[in-house]
Design a protein around this motif. Structure first.
Motif, mmCIF file in Angstrom:
data_model
loop_
_atom_site.group_PDB
_atom_site.id
_atom_site.type_symbol
_atom_site.label_atom_id
_atom_site.label_comp_id
_atom_site.label_asym_id
_atom_site.label_seq_id
_atom_site.Cartn_x
_atom_site.Cartn_y
_atom_site.Cartn_z
ATOM 1 N N GLU A 123 37.110 26.854 -68.535
ATOM 2 C CA GLU A 123 36.741 28.110 -69.379
ATOM 3 C C GLU A 123 36.614 29.222 -68.414
ATOM 4 O OE1 GLU A 123 36.792 28.332 -72.454
ATOM 5 O OE2 GLU A 123 37.014 26.212 -73.073
ATOM 6 N N ASP A 124 36.670 28.947 -67.150
ATOM 7 C CA ASP A 124 36.728 29.879 -65.878
ATOM 8 C C ASP A 124 37.957 30.732 -65.625
ATOM 9 O OD1 ASP A 124 35.875 31.391 -63.750
ATOM 10 O OD2 ASP A 124 35.353 29.707 -62.463
ATOM 11 N N GLU A 125 38.199 31.917 -66.116
ATOM 12 C CA GLU A 125 39.199 32.764 -66.027
ATOM 13 C C GLU A 125 39.707 33.018 -64.485
ATOM 14 O OE1 GLU A 125 39.258 35.986 -68.271
ATOM 15 O OE2 GLU A 125 38.889 34.982 -70.506
ATOM 16 N N ASN A 126 38.736 32.902 -63.722
ATOM 17 C CA ASN A 126 39.028 33.095 -62.066
ATOM 18 C C ASN A 126 39.556 32.057 -61.600
ATOM 19 O OD1 ASN A 126 38.240 35.963 -62.480
ATOM 20 N ND2 ASN A 126 35.975 35.180 -62.267
ATOM 21 N N TRP A 127 39.026 30.886 -62.076
ATOM 22 C CA TRP A 127 39.612 29.584 -61.645
ATOM 23 C C TRP A 127 41.203 29.378 -61.630
ATOM 24 C CZ3 TRP A 127 37.195 26.119 -58.254
ATOM 25 C CH2 TRP A 127 37.917 25.090 -58.147
ATOM 26 N N ILE A 128 41.948 28.889 -60.292
ATOM 27 C CA ILE A 128 43.367 28.797 -60.467
ATOM 28 C C ILE A 128 43.342 27.332 -60.323
ATOM 29 C CG2 ILE A 128 45.387 29.028 -59.403
ATOM 30 C CD1 ILE A 128 44.094 31.836 -58.143
ATOM 31 N N PRO A 129 43.999 26.459 -61.374
ATOM 32 C CA PRO A 129 43.877 25.090 -61.637
ATOM 33 C C PRO A 129 45.430 24.655 -60.748
ATOM 34 C CG PRO A 129 44.576 26.098 -63.575
ATOM 35 C CD PRO A 129 43.995 27.174 -62.769
ATOM 36 N N CYS A 130 45.613 23.445 -60.686
ATOM 37 C CA CYS A 130 46.913 22.864 -60.157
ATOM 38 C C CYS A 130 48.010 23.370 -61.110
ATOM 39 C CB CYS A 130 46.803 21.492 -59.844
ATOM 40 S SG CYS A 130 48.239 20.769 -58.964
ATOM 41 N N VAL A 131 47.703 22.803 -62.409
ATOM 42 C CA VAL A 131 48.645 23.021 -63.547
ATOM 43 C C VAL A 131 47.607 23.799 -64.473
ATOM 44 C CG1 VAL A 131 50.029 21.927 -65.338
ATOM 45 C CG2 VAL A 131 49.690 20.996 -62.852
ATOM 46 N N GLU A 132 48.284 24.713 -64.876
ATOM 47 C CA GLU A 132 47.584 25.721 -66.237
ATOM 48 C C GLU A 132 47.836 25.040 -67.363
ATOM 49 O OE1 GLU A 132 49.373 29.533 -65.998
ATOM 50 O OE2 GLU A 132 48.543 30.036 -64.035
ATOM 51 N N ASN A 133 46.740 25.177 -68.145
ATOM 52 C CA ASN A 133 46.697 24.603 -69.600
ATOM 53 C C ASN A 133 46.691 23.069 -69.477
ATOM 54 O OD1 ASN A 133 46.720 27.171 -70.881
ATOM 55 N ND2 ASN A 133 48.935 27.252 -70.266
ATOM 56 N N PRO A 163 49.124 22.462 -53.006
ATOM 57 C CA PRO A 163 50.251 21.665 -52.300
ATOM 58 C C PRO A 163 50.406 20.119 -52.722
ATOM 59 C CG PRO A 163 48.310 22.221 -51.111
ATOM 60 C CD PRO A 163 48.040 22.934 -52.314
ATOM 61 N N GLU A 164 49.232 19.550 -53.052
ATOM 62 C CA GLU A 164 49.515 18.116 -53.553
ATOM 63 C C GLU A 164 50.237 18.109 -54.801
ATOM 64 O OE1 GLU A 164 45.371 19.468 -54.777
ATOM 65 O OE2 GLU A 164 46.641 19.812 -52.899
ATOM 66 N N GLY A 165 50.197 18.984 -55.727
ATOM 67 C CA GLY A 165 51.035 19.110 -56.836
ATOM 68 C C GLY A 165 52.490 19.272 -56.885
ATOM 69 N N ILE A 166 52.657 20.191 -55.719
ATOM 70 C CA ILE A 166 54.079 20.453 -55.452
ATOM 71 C C ILE A 166 54.875 19.300 -54.943
ATOM 72 C CG2 ILE A 166 55.613 21.820 -53.728
ATOM 73 C CD1 ILE A 166 53.618 24.154 -54.067
ATOM 74 N N VAL A 167 54.220 18.454 -53.799
ATOM 75 C CA VAL A 167 54.795 17.267 -53.378
ATOM 76 C C VAL A 167 54.973 16.159 -54.605
ATOM 77 C CG1 VAL A 167 54.183 15.433 -51.835
ATOM 78 C CG2 VAL A 167 53.470 17.727 -51.164
ATOM 79 N N LEU A 168 53.869 16.205 -55.277
ATOM 80 C CA LEU A 168 54.168 15.376 -56.422
ATOM 81 C C LEU A 168 55.027 15.643 -57.478
ATOM 82 C CD1 LEU A 168 53.075 12.668 -58.244
ATOM 83 C CD2 LEU A 168 51.427 14.073 -59.316
ATOM 84 N N LEU A 169 55.363 16.949 -57.610
ATOM 85 C CA LEU A 169 56.668 17.574 -58.519
ATOM 86 C C LEU A 169 58.087 16.991 -57.909
ATOM 87 C CD1 LEU A 169 57.731 19.211 -61.000
ATOM 88 C CD2 LEU A 169 57.466 21.058 -59.288
ATOM 89 N N LEU A 170 58.005 16.956 -56.484
ATOM 90 C CA LEU A 170 59.155 16.740 -55.880
ATOM 91 C C LEU A 170 59.468 15.244 -55.956
ATOM 92 C CD1 LEU A 170 59.051 18.772 -52.561
ATOM 93 C CD2 LEU A 170 60.507 19.203 -54.509
ATOM 94 N N VAL A 171 58.383 14.440 -55.733
ATOM 95 C CA VAL A 171 58.561 12.990 -55.920
ATOM 96 C C VAL A 171 59.084 12.448 -57.255
ATOM 97 C CG1 VAL A 171 57.315 10.705 -55.807
ATOM 98 C CG2 VAL A 171 56.954 12.632 -54.136
ATOM 99 N N GLN A 172 58.420 13.164 -58.239
ATOM 100 C CA GLN A 172 58.719 12.706 -59.722
ATOM 101 C C GLN A 172 60.164 13.268 -59.938
ATOM 102 O OE1 GLN A 172 55.935 14.331 -62.574
ATOM 103 N NE2 GLN A 172 56.990 12.961 -64.331
ATOM 104 N N ALA A 173 60.471 14.540 -59.487
ATOM 105 C CA ALA A 173 61.977 14.690 -59.889
ATOM 106 C C ALA A 173 62.950 13.914 -59.210
ATOM 107 C CB ALA A 173 62.280 16.090 -59.331
#
Length: 417
Positions: A123-133, A163-173
């Motif tokens: 519910e925190d609008e100022n928080w930037i999550p790794c994956v939105e929603n 950054p950890e999400g970006i690495v995981l995205l490359l691995v999964q792709a």
């Protein structure tokens, strides 16, 4: 008389000629030498023990591999192992691989969100999550499916602050592409296998032994039901029979080649219409010393293999069938199936398996060849295709030939026919 009989025997093989019941048979053939029928073969086969076929008529080999210790060899060639699986198992593996992959990467996406604390700041609008929603495991699972299948609905999006999400995205792709290539390739090969093409390649139910060009021949018929042809078709045959060597070694299911035209090129087929494949029983044939009486006592199986490329796909296709000793008819010939119609030839597949009786010596090919070398006379052969003449006329003709020859046949051993 024998020359006339051979003429009529050859005429039976012409296109468009159908088999006819012989009107009259010479007295010698009627009284002394009865022609073998299917019923006589069945009676003689009753004393035989039922035996297991080495190969089914459908081409399936009845050989099972037991006590295989090195099962890891199947995993070393995983692609072929998956292709060889039955369809129900193949589809199960296909579904499970994708499902497990999506669940695994979905769990990793959820674990990253849990460790970063994204799930505590929904519910925190100022928080930037790794994956939105991304609000839980279900949404992480859906994001994993969208990432691997490149669907991209646009609701859940990865941010640049992870950054950890970006690495995981490359691995999964990368891994997802490998899984897609492997599984889709497996399914494509499974679908395009030419095994079903072999279903339209036919073999006659029985093989026959009869005279062709004055020689004993073993014959069977093959045909193709499709209009698209088998390219570079070739045929070969094997005799499966137990053997004991001179040293006393017993070899079960010994395989012996049966020459169906390898040396002359007749094994290369142009399979547009049904063909009769012939094996000449000569000195090199395993049937050289086999007579009709001995055939009824033997236990063997003839395996025939038809190979070629499918014209539509270019893939190699193989069709197989077999003939037990009880399925080899002595003194029979195949009924012609090809007739000439207006502007085309027509094949009648209703008669594809049909045979009819023809006069054939009951002795083995070796005795037949020896008698000819010694100049011995064969008995008169009946003309199955003869339309004129009566029994009395044939007997008079036979007596006339005997009178003209005098006592030429006295003192000579007569070949059984």
């Amino acid at each position: 008389m024998a020359g006339d009989s051979r003429i009529f025997m050859n005429q039976d093989m012409d296109i468009g000629v159908t088999s006819r019941e012989p009107k009259k048979i010479p007295k010698q053939a009627r009284d002394d030498v009865p022609i073998a029928t299917d019923r006589t073969r069945l009676i003689s086969a009753e004393g035989k023990k039922p035996r297991q076929r080495y190969m089914e008529k459908s081409g399936k080999c009845n050989v099972h591999h037991g006590n295989v210790q090195e099962t890891y060899r199947y995993l070393s060639d995983l692609f072929t192992t998956l292709v060889d699986l039955k369809w129900r198992f193949n589809l199960l593996v296909f579904t499970m691989v994708y499902t497990i992959t999506w669940l695994f990467f979905g769990f990793i996406w959820w674990l990253i969100a849990y460790i970063r604390g994204d799930l505590d700041h929904l519910e925190d609008e100022n928080w930037i999550p790794c994956v939105e929603n991304l609000s839980g495991f279900v949404s992480a699972f859906l994001f994993s499916i969208e990432t691997e299948t490149t669907i991209g609905y646009g609701h859940r999006v990865i941010t640049e602050k992870c950054p950890e999400g970006i690495v995981l995205l490359l691995v999964q792709a990368i891994l997802g592409s490998i899984v897609n290539a492997f599984m889709v390739g497996c399914m494509f090969v499974k679908i395009s296998q030419p095994k079903k093409r072999a279903e339209t390649l036919m073999f006659s139910n029985n093989a026959v032994i009869s005279m062709r060009d004055e020689k004993l021949c073993l014959m069977f018929r093959v045909g193709d039901l499709r209009n698209s042809h088998i390219v570079e078709a070739s045929i070969r045959a094997k005799l499966i029979k137990s053997k004991q060597t001179k040293e006393g070694e017993f070899i079960p299911l010994n395989q012996t080649d049966i020459n169906v035209g390898f040396d002359t090129g007749d094994d290369r087929l142009f399979l547009v219409s049904p063909l009769i494949i012939s094996h000449e029983i000569n000195e090199k044939s395993p049937f050289w010393e086999m007579s009709r009486t001995q055939l009824e006592k033997e236990e063997f199986e003839i395996v025939v293999i038809l190979e070629g490329m499918v014209e539509a796909t270019g893939m190699t296709c193989q069709a197989r069938s077999s003939y037990m000793d009880t399925e080899v008819l002595w003194g029979h010939r195949f009924t012609p199936v090809l007739t000439l119609e207006k502007d085309f030839y027509e094949v009648d597949y209703n008669s594809f398996h049909s045979t009819y009786e023809t006069h054939t010596p009951v002795c083995c090919a070796r005795e037949l060849a020896q008698s000819r070398r010694e100049g011995q006379l064969l008995g008169p052969l009946p003309s199955l295709g003869r339309d004129t003449g009566t029994a009395g006329e044939e007997e008079e003709e036979e007596e006339g030939l005997s009178g003209a020859n005098g006592t030429a046949g006295e003192g000579k051993e007569e070949v059984p026919v």
